[in-house]
Design a protein around this motif. Structure first.
Motif, PDB file in Angstrom:
ATOM      1  N   ASN A 182       0.830  -1.215   0.000  1.00 20.78           N
ATOM      2  CA  ASN A 182       0.000   0.000   0.000  1.00 20.78           C
ATOM      3  C   ASN A 182       0.858   1.255   0.000  1.00 20.78           C
ATOM      4  OD1 ASN A 182      -2.572  -1.091  -0.119  1.00 20.78           O
ATOM      5  ND2 ASN A 182      -2.743  -1.321   2.093  1.00 20.78           N
ATOM      6  N   HIS A 183       1.929   1.249   0.796  1.00 23.06           N
ATOM      7  CA  HIS A 183       2.816   2.408   0.845  1.00 23.06           C
ATOM      8  C   HIS A 183       3.549   2.606  -0.479  1.00 23.06           C
ATOM      9  CE1 HIS A 183       2.945   2.452   5.500  1.00 23.06           C
ATOM     10  NE2 HIS A 183       2.136   3.382   5.052  1.00 23.06           N
ATOM     11  N   LEU A 184       3.971   1.519  -1.102  1.00 23.03           N
ATOM     12  CA  LEU A 184       4.631   1.627  -2.405  1.00 23.03           C
ATOM     13  C   LEU A 184       3.684   2.224  -3.438  1.00 23.03           C
ATOM     14  CD1 LEU A 184       6.621  -1.740  -2.723  1.00 23.03           C
ATOM     15  CD2 LEU A 184       7.574   0.552  -2.493  1.00 23.03           C
ATOM     16  N   LEU A 185       2.437   1.765  -3.436  1.00 22.99           N
ATOM     17  CA  LEU A 185       1.468   2.262  -4.416  1.00 22.99           C
ATOM     18  C   LEU A 185       1.144   3.727  -4.167  1.00 22.99           C
ATOM     19  CD1 LEU A 185      -1.009  -0.774  -4.599  1.00 22.99           C
ATOM     20  CD2 LEU A 185       0.794  -0.178  -6.211  1.00 22.99           C
ATOM     21  N   MET A 186       0.973   4.088  -2.896  1.00 24.25           N
ATOM     22  CA  MET A 186       0.643   5.475  -2.564  1.00 24.25           C
ATOM     23  C   MET A 186       1.770   6.429  -2.913  1.00 24.25           C
ATOM     24  SD  MET A 186      -1.235   4.877   1.110  1.00 24.25           S
ATOM     25  CE  MET A 186      -1.402   6.611   1.488  1.00 24.25           C
ATOM     26  N   ALA A 187       3.004   5.935  -2.891  1.00 24.37           N
ATOM     27  CA  ALA A 187       4.165   6.793  -3.141  1.00 24.37           C
ATOM     28  C   ALA A 187       4.373   7.091  -4.616  1.00 24.37           C
ATOM     29  CB  ALA A 187       5.425   6.141  -2.570  1.00 24.37           C
ATOM     30  N   LYS A 188       3.730   6.324  -5.498  1.00 23.98           N
ATOM     31  CA  LYS A 188       3.922   6.522  -6.934  1.00 23.98           C
ATOM     32  C   LYS A 188       3.138   7.734  -7.417  1.00 23.98           C
ATOM     33  CE  LYS A 188       4.022   3.014  -9.741  1.00 23.98           C
ATOM     34  NZ  LYS A 188       5.431   3.046 -10.178  1.00 23.98           N
ATOM     35  N   ASN A 189       3.752   8.516  -8.314  1.00 24.24           N
ATOM     36  CA  ASN A 189       3.072   9.688  -8.868  1.00 24.24           C
ATOM     37  C   ASN A 189       1.858   9.281  -9.690  1.00 24.24           C
ATOM     38  OD1 ASN A 189       4.779  11.631  -7.750  1.00 24.24           O
ATOM     39  ND2 ASN A 189       6.268  11.394  -9.394  1.00 24.24           N
ATOM     40  N   ASP A 190       1.983   8.205 -10.450  1.00 23.21           N
ATOM     41  CA  ASP A 190       0.836   7.630 -11.145  1.00 23.21           C
ATOM     42  C   ASP A 190       1.012   6.113 -11.157  1.00 23.21           C
ATOM     43  OD1 ASP A 190       2.322   6.773 -13.577  1.00 23.21           O
ATOM     44  OD2 ASP A 190       2.484   8.925 -13.959  1.00 23.21           O
ATOM     45  N   LEU A 191      -0.008   5.409 -11.619  1.00 20.34           N
ATOM     46  CA  LEU A 191      -0.004   3.950 -11.539  1.00 20.34           C
ATOM     47  C   LEU A 191       0.295   3.288 -12.880  1.00 20.34           C
ATOM     48  CD1 LEU A 191      -3.083   3.535  -9.163  1.00 20.34           C
ATOM     49  CD2 LEU A 191      -0.651   3.516  -8.576  1.00 20.34           C
ATOM     50  N   ASP A 192       0.837   4.069 -13.809  1.00 24.92           N
ATOM     51  CA  ASP A 192       1.226   3.513 -15.104  1.00 24.92           C
ATOM     52  C   ASP A 192       2.352   2.488 -14.904  1.00 24.92           C
ATOM     53  OD1 ASP A 192       1.204   3.235 -17.868  1.00 24.92           O
ATOM     54  OD2 ASP A 192       2.802   4.712 -18.120  1.00 24.92           O
ATOM     55  N   ASP A 193       2.280   1.365 -15.600  1.00 22.52           N
ATOM     56  CA  ASP A 193       3.280   0.285 -15.499  1.00 22.52           C
ATOM     57  C   ASP A 193       3.402  -0.268 -14.084  1.00 22.52           C
ATOM     58  OD1 ASP A 193       3.958   0.272 -18.183  1.00 22.52           O
ATOM     59  OD2 ASP A 193       5.449   1.848 -17.937  1.00 22.52           O
ATOM     60  N   CYS A 194       2.340  -0.155 -13.308  1.00 21.32           N
ATOM     61  CA  CYS A 194       2.361  -0.683 -11.948  1.00 21.32           C
ATOM     62  C   CYS A 194       1.764  -2.091 -11.970  1.00 21.32           C
ATOM     63  CB  CYS A 194       1.539   0.221 -11.034  1.00 21.32           C
ATOM     64  SG  CYS A 194       1.663  -0.226  -9.312  1.00 21.32           S
ATOM     65  N   ASN A 195       2.609  -3.072 -11.752  1.00 21.53           N
ATOM     66  CA  ASN A 195       2.140  -4.453 -11.805  1.00 21.53           C
ATOM     67  C   ASN A 195       2.833  -5.299 -10.750  1.00 21.53           C
ATOM     68  OD1 ASN A 195       4.747  -5.201 -12.889  1.00 21.53           O
ATOM     69  ND2 ASN A 195       4.031  -4.474 -14.893  1.00 21.53           N
ATOM     70  N   LEU A 196       2.429  -6.555 -10.667  1.00 17.61           N
ATOM     71  CA  LEU A 196       2.956  -7.455  -9.646  1.00 17.61           C
ATOM     72  C   LEU A 196       4.462  -7.655  -9.781  1.00 17.61           C
ATOM     73  CD1 LEU A 196       2.582  -9.487  -7.337  1.00 17.61           C
ATOM     74  CD2 LEU A 196       1.998 -11.198  -9.071  1.00 17.61           C
ATOM     75  N   ILE A 197       4.952  -7.779 -11.004  1.00 16.19           N
ATOM     76  CA  ILE A 197       6.380  -8.052 -11.223  1.00 16.19           C
ATOM     77  C   ILE A 197       7.230  -6.883 -10.740  1.00 16.19           C
ATOM     78  CG2 ILE A 197       8.147  -8.425 -12.977  1.00 16.19           C
ATOM     79  CD1 ILE A 197       6.075  -9.960 -14.608  1.00 16.19           C
ATOM     80  N   ARG A 198       6.855  -5.659 -11.113  1.00 11.17           N
ATOM     81  CA  ARG A 198       7.625  -4.480 -10.704  1.00 11.17           C
ATOM     82  C   ARG A 198       7.560  -4.270  -9.192  1.00 11.17           C
ATOM     83  NH1 ARG A 198       9.055  -0.622 -14.571  1.00 11.17           N
ATOM     84  NH2 ARG A 198       8.481  -1.179 -16.714  1.00 11.17           N
ATOM     85  N   THR A 199       6.386  -4.481  -8.626  1.00 11.60           N
ATOM     86  CA  THR A 199       6.235  -4.299  -7.182  1.00 11.60           C
ATOM     87  C   THR A 199       7.032  -5.338  -6.411  1.00 11.60           C
ATOM     88  OG1 THR A 199       4.018  -3.396  -7.547  1.00 11.60           O
ATOM     89  CG2 THR A 199       4.553  -4.125  -5.307  1.00 11.60           C
ATOM     90  N   SER A 200       7.015  -6.580  -6.885  1.00 10.94           N
ATOM     91  CA  SER A 200       7.783  -7.649  -6.234  1.00 10.94           C
ATOM     92  C   SER A 200       9.268  -7.332  -6.268  1.00 10.94           C
ATOM     93  CB  SER A 200       7.516  -8.992  -6.926  1.00 10.94           C
ATOM     94  OG  SER A 200       6.154  -9.329  -6.876  1.00 10.94           O
ATOM     95  N   SER A 201       9.725  -6.804  -7.405  1.00  9.83           N
ATOM     96  CA  SER A 201      11.138  -6.438  -7.544  1.00  9.83           C
ATOM     97  C   SER A 201      11.514  -5.342  -6.549  1.00  9.83           C
ATOM     98  CB  SER A 201      11.414  -5.970  -8.978  1.00  9.83           C
ATOM     99  OG  SER A 201      12.748  -5.551  -9.122  1.00  9.83           O
ATOM    100  N   ALA A 202      10.623  -4.359  -6.357  1.00 11.50           N
ATOM    101  CA  ALA A 202      10.893  -3.271  -5.421  1.00 11.50           C
ATOM    102  C   ALA A 202      10.985  -3.785  -3.983  1.00 11.50           C
ATOM    103  CB  ALA A 202       9.798  -2.216  -5.519  1.00 11.50           C
TER     104      ALA A 202
END
Length: 331
Positions: free
Chosen positions: A237-257
């Motif tokens: 939730n914190h990672l998603l909220m910190a993004k300026n927009d949700l473009d290219d926001c997916n499970l693979i990128r989030t898992s990597s972060a």
């Protein structure tokens, strides 16, 4: 679960005591039971966001004060922030204090995400609250930030402009503008404070480099312990909220972060009875309330990370039961 430090919660009770409201009566009125298990309280002295919301709601209605969070924020002391307060107090200037806030804000309250950016001669500090934060929680947070900085720099220091996502009445906006001593924007996209970039170099009255270094070490240790106790849901939730927009926001990128594999993330989220798709959907719905009516539907679809307009339209109808165009026309 989103939580805040016990000392930050208790400072609200202390203020209510000065207004004649007995703490035990107040806690009973909001059905607060988090102090009952003393052992758990010693292991993890954190209070739930739901209890904090309930406390400020109760105070607002009991005192008939629509700006209670603002009044509460004016009473802030650096001690109310715990270690973070002393870390900020021992900073050498506003820039280093903001850096401490960005790094360790969750030690005080894990109920939102702070962001900072500079736009030429204007600096911006933004707070993105958790979706369930009520208006009084937001008011206190924004007021407290300005109040603490005034204590440490100059009591007459004023921002350039304050933005609130809430819609305050004309009379309430005038009260806020008078204390902040700057224009107030309501119904804004973000809750944020704008101020001249030149403020960043202003020296603090209590600069103490050695103490500051020690407090940073203590803060790092506390933050490490806190993060180890966090649910994966909260981290995402914190990672998603910190993004300026949700473009290219997916499970693979989030898992990597998170330095995890997608399969591991999915497994942990199943244990927490949710999924990445549900978390992303919740963040999209939160931002949608800020964007709708302010941007074109095409722009909103892009900012929310949908592949095309039709995908956004289908999601909107699934969430609310009607199309975006119907909403704009009738709501």
């Amino acid at each position: 679960m989103n939580t805040l430090a016990d000392h930050y919660f208790s400072s609200s009770l202390d203020y209510l005591e000065t207004l004649g409201l007995n703490s035990q009566v107040v806690l009973s009125a909001i059905n607060f039971k988090e102090y009952n298990d003393k052992q758990a309280q010693q292991l993890a002295p954190r209070i739930s966001l739901s209890s904090y919301n309930a406390l400020l709601d109760y105070a607002q209605h009991t005192l008939n004060e629509p700006l209670f969070g603002f009044k509460l924020g004016q009473q802030i002391r650096t001690a109310d922030f715990g270690v973070l307060g002393y870390l900020i107090e021992s900073s050498d200037n506003l820039a280093s204090a903001i850096a401490a806030l960005l790094n360790y804000d969750s030690l005080v309250a894990d109920i939102g995400k702070a962001q900072f950016e500079q736009q030429h001669d204007i600096a911006v500090i933004r707070w993105i609250p958790h979706t369930s934060c009520n208006s009084q929680v937001i008011l206190r947070n924004m007021t407290a930030w300005v109040g603490v900085i005034r204590q440490l720099l100059n009591s007459q220091l004023s921002p350039s402009r304050i933005y609130f996502t809430q819609a305050w009445s004309h009379a309430e906006t005038k009260i806020l503008a008078s204390w902040f001593n700057c224009p107030i924007e309501t119904n804004a996209e973000y809750n944020q404070i704008e101020f001249p970039s030149s403020y960043l170099a202003l020296p603090f009255k209590t600069d103490n480099t050695q103490i500051n270094l020690v407090l940073k070490q203590v803060s790092e240790q506390q933050l490490s312990r806190f993060k180890s106790q966090q649910l994966l849901t909260e981290k995402i939730n914190h990672l998603l909220m910190a993004k300026n927009d949700l473009d290219d926001c997916n499970l693979i990128r989030t898992s990597s972060a998170l330095n995890m594999t997608p399969r591991t993330v999915q497994r942990h989220l199943r244990r927490e009875k949710t999924s990445f798709a549900e978390l992303l959907g919740s963040e999209r719905k939160r931002r949608l309330q800020l964007y709708i009516g302010k941007y074109s539907l095409c722009t909103i679809a892009n900012k929310l990370g949908f592949n095309d307009q039709s995908s956004f339209n289908r999601a909107f109808k699934r969430w609310y039961g009607y199309s975006p165009l119907y909403y704009l026309k009738h709501k």
